[in-house]
Write a protein that holds these residues in place. Sequence first.
Motif, mmCIF file in Angstrom:
data_model
loop_
_atom_site.group_PDB
_atom_site.id
_atom_site.type_symbol
_atom_site.label_atom_id
_atom_site.label_comp_id
_atom_site.label_asym_id
_atom_site.label_seq_id
_atom_site.Cartn_x
_atom_site.Cartn_y
_atom_site.Cartn_z
ATOM 1 N N ALA A 1 8.105 -9.924 -5.109
ATOM 2 C CA ALA A 1 8.911 -8.705 -5.261
ATOM 3 C C ALA A 1 8.847 -7.858 -3.995
ATOM 4 O O ALA A 1 9.854 -7.282 -3.567
ATOM 5 C CB ALA A 1 8.424 -7.906 -6.468
ATOM 6 N N ASP B 1 9.162 -1.144 -6.698
ATOM 7 C CA ASP B 1 8.681 -0.729 -8.021
ATOM 8 C C ASP B 1 8.183 -1.938 -8.819
ATOM 9 O O ASP B 1 7.143 -1.878 -9.487
ATOM 10 C CB ASP B 1 9.791 -0.010 -8.796
ATOM 11 N N GLU B 2 8.931 -3.029 -8.745
ATOM 12 C CA GLU B 2 8.520 -4.255 -9.424
ATOM 13 C C GLU B 2 7.227 -4.793 -8.827
ATOM 14 O O GLU B 2 6.322 -5.246 -9.551
ATOM 15 C CB GLU B 2 9.625 -5.309 -9.322
ATOM 16 N N ASN C 1 3.430 -5.373 -10.780
ATOM 17 C CA ASN C 1 2.728 -6.657 -10.802
ATOM 18 C C ASN C 1 1.372 -6.597 -10.094
ATOM 19 O O ASN C 1 0.386 -7.167 -10.587
ATOM 20 C CB ASN C 1 3.605 -7.743 -10.184
#
Length: 320
Positions: free
Chosen positions: A80, A87-88, A92
């Motif tokens: 990501a 943000d992703e 994670n």
Amino acid sequence: MKRIFVSAIALLATFSLSAQDFTALYNEAATAYTSKNFAAAAESFQKLIATGMESVEAADLVATAKATLPKCYYQMGGAAFQRKAFDEALVNFEKSAELADLYGDHTQMQKANTWVANVYQVQGGEAFNAKDYARASEIFAKGYEANPRNTGMALNLAMSYCELAMANNDMAQYEKGMEVYENVAAMKGPKYDADAAKAREQMALYTNNMVAKLQQAGDSDGIIAMADALLIKNPVNPVAQRVRVQAYFDKQAYAKVVELAGEAAAAQTTDEDRSLVYHLLGAAYNAQEMKPEAIAAFQKVTAGPALESAKAALAELTKK
């Protein structure tokens, strides 16, 4: 009547699976991981952990699943981040750190938290470059919390606080910035030397800028209060020592200058700054008509912009 909610994962744990079932579930997860389908691998490893927690037969497979699951989220975070889906990536990496902590893998937790900090550093940089210092400080603070050893992050956070302070004449933000700078300046080891030096440089810069603002407002008491607050945290802070002496001199509190100048001069790290303090001391003695003491102080001025003024004062004091 109370209602009971049971998650699907919890329900799975109630089924009695055979060793063959656990092995199949593990192989499914391992195949997905090898194929870099980390989301599918994470889902399968989670099922294995949930269903195999109480099984002696599955103990080794569950242990491997616990070791690998945080890495799944770490890999998803990295992918990501490369897509700039920050943000992703953050979700994670934080999940990776959380699971690694839960399962006792502190090395993996540290790696994940390092990347949590990296994501915040990128996001904070965007806010800082847009001069949104309030937002930048909020983001950098989160990154600094995730990785306090990231001195680059710390310097960005301190700068954001100080820029916010300068824009709004906010002494509380200034003090927060100084505290972070102090933390960086105190870090030991060759890898931190450059950033520690940068922290000291920035402390002096922002302190001088804040002093200039207060001087323009004629607020010597504000300068003294600011310096006192810094000296509570670090009694040998050279900048705070120097500006406090200057503020007392500006107030014509010459006895206070005499009281504080010796310690302030000893705290300075350059001949130029030390000379500035001795020049103030000489001028304070001179104002009190303490000629021998004034001469002795002016003779200690050896460098910087105060030197010519000290020479002129000595010439005047020593002429017959």
